[in-house]
Design an enzyme around this catalytic site. Sequence first.
Site, PDB file in Angstrom:
ATOM      1  N   GLU A   8     -62.742 -18.169 -20.547  1.00 38.76           N
ATOM      2  CA  GLU A   8     -62.884 -16.938 -19.766  1.00 38.76           C
ATOM      3  C   GLU A   8     -63.133 -17.214 -18.292  1.00 38.76           C
ATOM      4  OE1 GLU A   8     -64.275 -13.421 -22.777  1.00 38.76           O
ATOM      5  OE2 GLU A   8     -65.811 -14.298 -21.498  1.00 38.76           O
TER       6      GLU A   8
ATOM      7  N   HIS B 201     -59.295 -36.212 -39.532  1.00 37.65           N
ATOM      8  CA  HIS B 201     -58.415 -36.063 -40.683  1.00 37.65           C
ATOM      9  C   HIS B 201     -57.576 -34.787 -40.607  1.00 37.65           C
ATOM     10  CE1 HIS B 201     -60.441 -39.423 -42.712  1.00 37.65           C
ATOM     11  NE2 HIS B 201     -61.527 -38.954 -42.110  1.00 37.65           N
TER      12      HIS B 201
ATOM     13  N   LYS C 197     -60.197  -3.912 -24.171  1.00 37.23           N
ATOM     14  CA  LYS C 197     -61.417  -3.153 -24.451  1.00 37.23           C
ATOM     15  C   LYS C 197     -61.221  -1.676 -24.107  1.00 37.23           C
ATOM     16  CE  LYS C 197     -65.214  -5.227 -23.269  1.00 37.23           C
ATOM     17  NZ  LYS C 197     -66.376  -5.730 -22.472  1.00 37.23           N
TER      18      LYS C 197
END
Length: 457
Positions: A278, A308, A422
């Site tokens: 951000e 892995h 938002k």
Amino acid sequence: MDGLLRIDTGHLVQPGEEGLLQLSPADISIFRKFQDGLQENRTPITASFLDEETIADIKSTARKLREKYENILILGIGGSALGTKAILDFAKGHYHYLEKQRPRIFVLDNIDPAPAAQLERILDFSKTALIYISKSGSTPETAANFIYFYKKYKEAGGDDGDIVIICDEKENGINRIAAELGCYLLHFPPRLGGRYSALSPVGFLPAELAGIDCRDLLEGAAAVQRVVTTAADEENPLLVLGSSLYQYAQQGRTTHVLFNYSNLLVEFGLWFMQLWAESLGKKETLTGEQVGRIGATPFSCLGATDQHSLLQLFKEGPADNVHGFVIIDQVPYDLKIPGAFSQEVEYAYFEGHTMQEQLHIEQLATEVSLVNAGHPCYRITLSEHCTPALGALFYFYEALTIYVANLYNVNPYDQPGVDEGKHQAYALLGREDFLSKREDYQRMTEKYGRESRVFVI
């Protein structure tokens, strides 16, 4: 307190090359201004060094809640939750809520009915305190969770006065609600953004509830502040590492991998990803220049587990990564591996070694392997598993992020790309002050739906 962190930048150069990446005069000039901001308390993260009165209020609130409640439910999201989770996991271990420690602390950081319903089954709300953390006070996911669990809390006979709200000081709905409830109210330090708030009441109150002295976190942060504001250029880890990461990004290595070699650091890695993403991912400079898409992608992984799963890509895939390793040198406990199945060569060699020893050997082998394959690496070693070291780590990465943002000439404190989504959610959910945009957003989403190409299996 000195010696909390050891930062090795010696392998940021390609193997076989002489010297270090060169510090440019421009980088040094930008760093000087950054240092001045830290020294003069103009940089928002220095607001973490709270006054003694605020710390006393935090400790007093935590003490009262610990004495009264068996459970604590913390509601937040993003920077209002990630730092807390990092502190709790580092200090108390990943399974802390399963041990016989009181209070048990739970963090709900998503508007997802699955964990919310599970918490409703687990918690006795007559023995559970609520903490609501939102800088703006209007974060929709956290607000919805607070409404839902506030009702459960009240149905169980909960006392409004025991609720804790942490938000900014602006005149807004959440401060008015706090006044109406007569509950505990703590504020974000002025100008301190959510993703930089781990070293503030946002992280300090949960720490104190868990029996962790928040002054220890500050002690570690202060140690970093002293070094980065006084060390000579070539000896300044923040200048050297930040400039190197920026230079490599300009050369196409735009993914910053943080390989944390301890399960105690898993949540710290998630905190780092928000901080880096951000703060740096921007399309506009501080001067308003549209520069396209700049920044560097954070990628947190766990050693030895992700050897892995991801190491193959890191080593032989695109050469677009810089790798940071974070390890803990001394832990207060270690487990010795006993001898067993000694007739089998694949098992006989473990006897006498410890788990921490094996983890460190695997970390070093991974790092050396990557460097030998031409990938730049750095390593940060916490001297021991202690709260000041975590405070130092938080503050170092906050300062590093802000310095690199200064090199990009972008604002490390805003997140305009988040706000658009938002606002659409506000309108589509029917928030009154966003209704004027609702029809536009509905048309946009309907068009998006018509353009979908769906396969059903």
